[in-house]
Scaffold this motif. Structure first.
Motif, short mmCIF file in Angstrom:
data_model
loop_
_atom_site.label_atom_id
_atom_site.label_comp_id
_atom_site.label_asym_id
_atom_site.label_seq_id
_atom_site.Cartn_x
_atom_site.Cartn_y
_atom_site.Cartn_z
N ALA A 17 0.78 -1.14 0.05
CA ALA A 17 0.06 -0.18 -0.19
C ALA A 17 1.03 1.29 0.14
CB ALA A 17 -0.87 0.08 1.27
N PRO A 19 1.73 4.47 1.95
CA PRO A 19 1.81 4.73 3.25
C PRO A 19 0.44 5.43 3.86
CG PRO A 19 3.99 5.38 2.48
CD PRO A 19 3.05 5.11 1.44
N ALA A 21 -2.51 3.92 3.84
CA ALA A 21 -3.95 3.43 3.24
C ALA A 21 -4.28 2.62 4.09
CB ALA A 21 -3.31 2.92 1.99
N GLY A 22 -3.74 1.77 5.01
CA GLY A 22 -4.15 0.95 6.14
C GLY A 22 -3.58 -0.41 5.91
N LYS A 23 -2.37 -0.47 5.66
CA LYS A 23 -1.68 -1.72 5.53
C LYS A 23 -1.35 -2.50 6.81
CE LYS A 23 2.79 -1.87 4.84
NZ LYS A 23 3.23 -2.83 6.19
N SER A 45 2.93 -0.42 14.26
CA SER A 45 2.98 0.05 12.85
C SER A 45 4.46 0.26 12.56
CB SER A 45 2.49 1.48 12.83
OG SER A 45 3.30 2.22 11.47
N LYS A 47 6.25 1.82 10.65
CA LYS A 47 6.60 3.02 9.72
C LYS A 47 7.20 4.20 10.39
CE LYS A 47 1.87 4.66 9.77
NZ LYS A 47 0.58 4.83 9.05
N LYS A 49 7.63 7.74 11.31
CA LYS A 49 6.75 9.09 11.06
C LYS A 49 7.71 10.09 10.42
CE LYS A 49 2.74 7.70 13.36
NZ LYS A 49 1.81 7.22 12.77
N ASN A 139 -9.97 0.41 1.07
CA ASN A 139 -10.22 0.67 2.44
C ASN A 139 -11.24 1.99 2.69
OD1 ASN A 139 -9.74 0.26 5.39
ND2 ASN A 139 -7.64 1.00 5.28
N LYS A 140 -11.30 2.14 3.96
CA LYS A 140 -11.70 3.43 4.54
C LYS A 140 -13.21 3.81 4.13
CE LYS A 140 -7.02 5.05 5.74
NZ LYS A 140 -6.19 6.14 6.02
N ASP A 142 -15.67 4.04 5.45
CA ASP A 142 -16.32 4.62 6.67
C ASP A 142 -16.25 6.13 6.67
OD1 ASP A 142 -13.86 3.98 7.15
OD2 ASP A 142 -14.17 4.89 9.31
N SER A 254 -13.75 -1.30 5.62
CA SER A 254 -12.94 -0.64 6.47
C SER A 254 -12.20 -1.38 7.59
CB SER A 254 -14.25 0.24 7.16
OG SER A 254 -13.49 0.83 8.50
N ALA A 255 -10.81 -1.38 7.36
CA ALA A 255 -10.12 -2.30 8.16
C ALA A 255 -10.26 -1.92 9.59
CB ALA A 255 -8.62 -2.16 7.57
N VAL A 256 -10.14 -0.51 9.87
CA VAL A 256 -10.20 -0.26 11.26
C VAL A 256 -11.60 -0.54 11.99
CG1 VAL A 256 -11.17 2.31 11.39
CG2 VAL A 256 -9.15 1.70 12.75
P1 G4P Z 1 -0.14 2.22 6.66
O1 G4P Z 1 0.37 0.78 7.53
O2 G4P Z 1 -0.47 1.48 5.27
O3 G4P Z 1 0.70 2.94 6.48
O4 G4P Z 1 -1.47 2.54 7.31
P2 G4P Z 1 -2.16 2.20 8.77
O5 G4P Z 1 -2.68 0.78 9.14
O6 G4P Z 1 -1.39 2.68 9.77
O7 G4P Z 1 -3.40 3.30 8.69
C1 G4P Z 1 -3.14 4.71 8.81
C2 G4P Z 1 -4.21 5.42 9.51
O8 G4P Z 1 -5.32 5.23 8.82
C3 G4P Z 1 -4.26 5.05 10.92
O9 G4P Z 1 -4.67 6.36 11.20
C4 G4P Z 1 -5.51 3.90 10.79
O10 G4P Z 1 -6.25 4.09 12.09
C5 G4P Z 1 -6.30 4.69 9.60
N1 G4P Z 1 -7.36 3.71 9.05
C6 G4P Z 1 -7.21 2.44 8.57
N2 G4P Z 1 -8.17 2.04 8.21
C7 G4P Z 1 -8.88 2.63 8.44
C8 G4P Z 1 -10.54 2.56 8.04
O11 G4P Z 1 -10.99 1.70 7.44
N3 G4P Z 1 -11.01 3.67 8.22
C9 G4P Z 1 -10.53 5.08 8.61
N4 G4P Z 1 -11.48 5.90 8.81
N5 G4P Z 1 -9.19 4.90 9.07
C10 G4P Z 1 -8.46 3.98 8.64
P3 G4P Z 1 -3.68 7.17 12.30
O12 G4P Z 1 -4.44 8.21 12.87
O13 G4P Z 1 -2.56 7.48 11.40
O14 G4P Z 1 -3.10 6.27 13.37
P4 G4P Z 1 -3.99 5.61 14.82
O15 G4P Z 1 -3.80 6.47 15.74
O16 G4P Z 1 -5.54 5.67 14.44
O17 G4P Z 1 -3.41 4.36 14.91
#
Ligand code: G4P
Length: 529
Positions: A17, A19, A21-23, A45, A47, A49, A139-140, A142, A254-256
């Protein structure tokens, strides 16, 4: 369990992905489904920052995390699934490209708002070189994003692959109601649900009144229209085309919120390839062969700087790898055995006695391995398809402490073997040019040379922007070109000649003026510049 059964259980893939995107989030949810972790938040994570580019503590911490998460294994529905982790930071993209040589398929995560981003395109190019099968997870959902049809068009256009939606979203953002599974005819209702594994899935025909009463008349009608359109535009999912890397099934979720992930995982289990056959310089190696073969795709330095030993990650390609058995290191023509080969679980590692095709074992290395090295039971062959890619930044290493010349030489050599950056040698004077894809790699090299080798260096910027490996059917023409362009010629780790071009325009001019010389943007000569 028999060798055949072990082989059939293995699925080895990477999540890729751009960076953010939600990997990491998706990886975590998959591990949760597989029971490899119990709570969300367990996978760190990997990564760095952006704000901490100069924070070496962060880099050190990062190195610790990425050893632990290099391979994450879990069991699901009788399958043994290996996820190979890829670095989140784009400056370490080359590490990701190499990891992609060790997988059999990938899941590509796309942010529904951002669509195809810069890094997405580059990663897909690498997948396309090897025809790696791809599943796409949008993803995302939501969050407010692009319309799904626009997104699919963008995917097809920018990634040069045919797509086939398997699930379909009902709205997005605040109105997101869920996804409809187009082949199973099931509606999965959206609920923010970070840790629970069950989802609210019900079987409905697309025109059923129950579905309309659940999601509302308007959305039900829209869904019917969308499905009709999808069936008109897209062919049915064709697994053969997917396995050839020509067609990507697409999922929305929506992975989260842990939503849409199960559909993805279930389809992955049904369609993704078993360990595939792999090409060597001599012949194709089939995973079913009884004799062990494998190759090293990643080397990780010990995080304790007082010890110079490293962990080499070896992908098993055929046969059974056994602990403490002697194997042939083909490049060195040397027999090696490993008494403590590791396999990695989500957050722990354990010594293994046996490993099968698709598995990745971590081997303690005291300096025997380079990326791409092949191990066998004696047969002399070398796995191919582990190319170097053209770096984007080039700098000359200048020794800042003449008393430590030897340490610097050794450090630069070992770090380049580890794949931290590419080393090119220019004549006269054996000048060392380091090529990277990002600034951060230079900082890591300078830091590690000082702390692990006691060598001080500084970097002098070079104006090159691309390295092209050179070949020709006419050796004389190649020699002549190298002689004339000596100021722009360097040699890579295997002493292959490389042309360092300052701009794309200069590169094009040189290509046009020297039709007998071939210019390649990777060391494996698959993609022509
Ligand atoms: P990455 O490894 O591809 O770089 O991405 P990562 O999973 O760290 O996700 C990046 C940000 O996107 C995180 O927020 C994560 O919570 C958010 N995210 C992942 N999936 C979804 C989703 O389905 N919906 C929404 N709305 N957000 C999503 P962050 O603020 O960078 O970190 P955190 O404090 O939430 O962990």
């Amino acid at each position: 369990m028999s060798f055949e059964k072990e082989l059939k259980k293995r699925r080895t893939f990477a999540i890729i992905a751009h960076p953010d995107a939600g990997k990491t989030t998706l990886t975590e949810k998959l591990l949760l489904f597989g029971g490899a972790i119990q709570t969300a938040g367990a996978v760190k994570s990997n990564k760095i920052k952006k704000s901490t580019t100069s924070d070496f503590m962060e880099i050190e911490k990062q190195r610790g995390i990425s050893v632990a998460t290099s391979v994450m294994t879990f069991e699901y529905k009788d399958l043994k699934i290996n996820i190979l982790d890829t670095p989140g930071h784009k400056d370490f993209a080359e590490d990701t490209y190499r990891t992609l040589t060790a997988v059999d398929s990938v899941i590509l995560v796309i942010d529904c708002l951002k669509g195809v981003e810069e890094q997405t395109g580059k990663l897909m190019e690498v997948c396309r070189m090897r025809d790696t099968p791809v599943i796409i997870f949008v993803n995302k959902l939501d969050r407010e994003g692009q319309g799904p049809f626009d997104l699919l068009d963008e995917l097809e256009e920018k990634l040069d692959i045919r797509v086939r939606p398997i699930t379909w979203p009902v709205n997005g953002g605040r109105n997101f109601k869920g996804v409809y599974h187009l082949t199973d005819r099931k509606m999965n209702f959206f609920a923010v649900n970070k840790t629970r594994l069950e989802e609210d899935i019900f079987k409905y025909d697309i025109d059923s009144p129950e579905l309309a009463s659940k999601i509302g008349e308007k959305d039900a009608l829209q869904l019917q229209e969308d499905v009709e359109l999808i069936e008109g535009i897209y062919d049915d999912f064709d697994r053969e085309a997917y396995l050839k890397g020509q067609l990507a099934p697409v999922f929305f979720g929506s992975a989260v919120s842990n939503f849409g992930v199960m559909e993805l995982l279930d389809t992955f289990c049904q369609v993704s390839p078993l360990p595939i056959s792999r090409q060597t310089d001599k012949r194709l190696v089939l995973p079913t062969e009884k004799k062990f073969t494998g190759f090293v795709f990643k080397i990780h330095a010990n995080i304790d700087p007082r010890h110079r030993d490293r962990i080499a990650f070896l992908r098993v390609c055929s046969g059974t790898f056994e602990r403490s058995k002697f194997y042939e290191h083909v490049r060195l023509d040397k027999k090696l055995r490993f008494s403590n080969p590791y396999m990695f679980m989500a957050d722990s590692k354990e010594v293994v006695d046996e490993a099968y095709p698709g598995d990745v074992v971590g081997l303690y290395d005291t300096g025997n391995f380079k990326i791409g090295d092949t191990m066998t039971e004696g047969e002399e062959l070398q796995f191919t398809g582990i190319p170097s890619f053209s770096p984007e930044l080039f700098r000359e290493v200048i020794n800042a402490d003449p008393m430590k010349t030897k340490q610097l030489e050794k450090g630069v050599q070992q770090l380049s073997e580890e794949g931290v950056a590419q080393l090119f040698i220019m004549q006269p004077g054996n000048r060392k040019i380091i090529g990277t894809v990002g600034e951060l790699q230079f900082e890591v090299i300078e830091h590690r040379l000082l702390h692990e080798y006691g060598a001080k260096c500084r970097f002098e910027a070079k104006p090159y922007s691309k390295a092209c490996w050179l070949t020709s059917d006419d050796p004389q023409a190649l020699d002549e070109f190298i002689r004339l362009k000596n100021n722009f010629i360097a040699y890579d780790k295997d002493e292959n000649p490389v042309f360092l071009a300052e701009t794309d325009w200069i590169l094009r001019m040189n290509m046009e003026n020297n039709p007998k010389v071939k210019f390649h943007t990777t060391s494996e000569f698959k993609v022509m510049a």
